[in-house]
Design a protein around this motif. Structure first.
Motif, PDB file in Angstrom:
ATOM      1  N   TYR A 127       0.821  -1.217   0.000  1.00  0.00           N
ATOM      2  CA  TYR A 127       0.000   0.000   0.000  1.00  0.00           C
ATOM      3  C   TYR A 127       0.855   1.267   0.000  1.00  0.00           C
ATOM      4  O   TYR A 127       0.397   2.314  -0.456  1.00  0.00           O
ATOM      5  N   LEU A 128       2.095   1.187   0.475  1.00  0.00           N
ATOM      6  CA  LEU A 128       2.973   2.356   0.439  1.00  0.00           C
ATOM      7  C   LEU A 128       3.711   2.475  -0.894  1.00  0.00           C
ATOM      8  O   LEU A 128       4.075   3.569  -1.304  1.00  0.00           O
ATOM      9  N   LEU A 129       3.891   1.368  -1.563  1.00  0.00           N
ATOM     10  CA  LEU A 129       4.569   1.393  -2.861  1.00  0.00           C
ATOM     11  C   LEU A 129       3.767   2.191  -3.884  1.00  0.00           C
ATOM     12  O   LEU A 129       4.331   2.731  -4.831  1.00  0.00           O
ATOM     13  N   ASP A 130       2.454   2.315  -3.662  1.00  0.00           N
ATOM     14  CA  ASP A 130       1.602   3.092  -4.560  1.00  0.00           C
ATOM     15  C   ASP A 130       2.001   4.566  -4.646  1.00  0.00           C
ATOM     16  O   ASP A 130       1.601   5.261  -5.568  1.00  0.00           O
ATOM     17  N   MET A 131       2.752   5.067  -3.667  1.00  0.00           N
ATOM     18  CA  MET A 131       3.172   6.474  -3.695  1.00  0.00           C
ATOM     19  C   MET A 131       4.203   6.740  -4.778  1.00  0.00           C
ATOM     20  O   MET A 131       4.460   7.877  -5.133  1.00  0.00           O
ATOM     21  N   ILE A 132       4.809   5.673  -5.281  1.00  0.00           N
ATOM     22  CA  ILE A 132       5.862   5.812  -6.291  1.00  0.00           C
ATOM     23  C   ILE A 132       5.286   5.480  -7.657  1.00  0.00           C
ATOM     24  O   ILE A 132       4.565   4.499  -7.814  1.00  0.00           O
ATOM     25  N   GLU A 133       5.582   6.304  -8.653  1.00  0.00           N
ATOM     26  CA  GLU A 133       5.158   6.015 -10.022  1.00  0.00           C
ATOM     27  C   GLU A 133       5.656   4.620 -10.404  1.00  0.00           C
ATOM     28  O   GLU A 133       6.787   4.244 -10.094  1.00  0.00           O
ATOM     29  N   ARG A 134       4.827   3.872 -11.068  1.00  0.00           N
ATOM     30  CA  ARG A 134       5.149   2.477 -11.401  1.00  0.00           C
ATOM     31  C   ARG A 134       6.474   2.360 -12.152  1.00  0.00           C
ATOM     32  O   ARG A 134       7.311   1.524 -11.831  1.00  0.00           O
ATOM     33  N   ASP A 135       6.679   3.194 -13.154  1.00  0.00           N
ATOM     34  CA  ASP A 135       7.911   3.133 -13.931  1.00  0.00           C
ATOM     35  C   ASP A 135       9.130   3.395 -13.045  1.00  0.00           C
ATOM     36  O   ASP A 135      10.152   2.724 -13.161  1.00  0.00           O
ATOM     37  N   ALA A 136       9.014   4.368 -12.155  1.00  0.00           N
ATOM     38  CA  ALA A 136      10.121   4.687 -11.250  1.00  0.00           C
ATOM     39  C   ALA A 136      10.383   3.528 -10.289  1.00  0.00           C
ATOM     40  O   ALA A 136      11.535   3.172 -10.023  1.00  0.00           O
ATOM     41  N   ALA A 137       9.315   2.929  -9.762  1.00  0.00           N
ATOM     42  CA  ALA A 137       9.480   1.799  -8.832  1.00  0.00           C
ATOM     43  C   ALA A 137      10.177   0.632  -9.522  1.00  0.00           C
ATOM     44  O   ALA A 137      11.020  -0.035  -8.924  1.00  0.00           O
ATOM     45  N   GLU A 138       9.812   0.389 -10.786  1.00  0.00           N
ATOM     46  CA  GLU A 138      10.367  -0.751 -11.509  1.00  0.00           C
ATOM     47  C   GLU A 138      11.766  -0.513 -12.060  1.00  0.00           C
ATOM     48  O   GLU A 138      12.523  -1.463 -12.247  1.00  0.00           O
TER      49      GLU A 138
END
Length: 195
Positions: A127-138
């Motif tokens: 639920y906290l990972l949602d704060m990061i844009e998907r492309d940036a997280a990956e």
């Protein structure tokens, strides 16, 4: 962009109901932090929807250099500048360790991050990972800070999230430590297509 607007708004709303959050208008930047996460963005980059959510919770726009604690069913409380500065320094400061990247493994509700080539596994609550844009997280690596949180920084934005490392945790159950230790013995990164 590093910060995902919708994910940040959800995180702020969740924090408002569960433990509260502190917002600090630093003039050229805005910082928000809770017990579990911290974000900071240049004022020009800061999400308008997130700011609107804060205004909805506070009843006003956060004043410059007046850190404020916000919690549902409570009046906004001023936070001493020194206390807020120490809190923000703790979130951003500390000993930086290895860089980790997202791997295609979720364990017990935690997205796993691991250094390229394998090793230590750090878990970030989904639920906290949602704060990061998907492309940036990956595709953007995070620095491990003080062995207990991950820090992403890019172009005037920063996100810090508390993590777990159950392989070395004293509070994890024995079977959890065994499973997480096994994960740390494998390079969990995807194999490249055709490799």
């Amino acid at each position: 962009m590093l910060i995902n607007e919708a994910g940040l708004v959800r995180a702020i709303k969740r924090a408002y109901k569960h433990g509260g959050y502190v917002v600090a208008n630093l003039g050229d930047a805005v910082a928000i932090y809770t017990e579990n996460w911290y974000i900071q963005a240049n004022r020009a980059l800061f999400s308008r929807k997130a700011l609107a959510t804060i205004v909805e919770h506070m009843g006003m726009i956060p004043e410059k250099n007046v850190p404020t604690s916000i919690l549902k069913d409570e009046d906004p409380q001023l936070v001493l500048k020194e206390v807020a500065a120490d809190d923000m320094s703790r979130w951003r400061g500390g000993e930086r360790g290895e860089e980790v990247t997202l791997v295609p493994v979720i364990m017990q509700g935690y997205q796993i991050f691991q250094p390229p080539g394998g090793g230590s596994c750090w878990g970030v609550p989904l639920y906290l990972l949602d704060m990061i844009e998907r492309d940036a997280a990956e595709h953007t690596g995070a620095d491990v800070v003080d062995e207990d949180r991950l820090l992403w920084e890019a172009d005037g934005e920063a996100i810090v999230i508390d993590t777990v490392r159950k392989a070395r945790s004293s509070w994890a159950k024995e079977w959890e430590r065994a499973v997480w230790n096994a994960l740390e013995g494998v390079d969990l990164h995807k194999e490249e297509a055709g490799a």
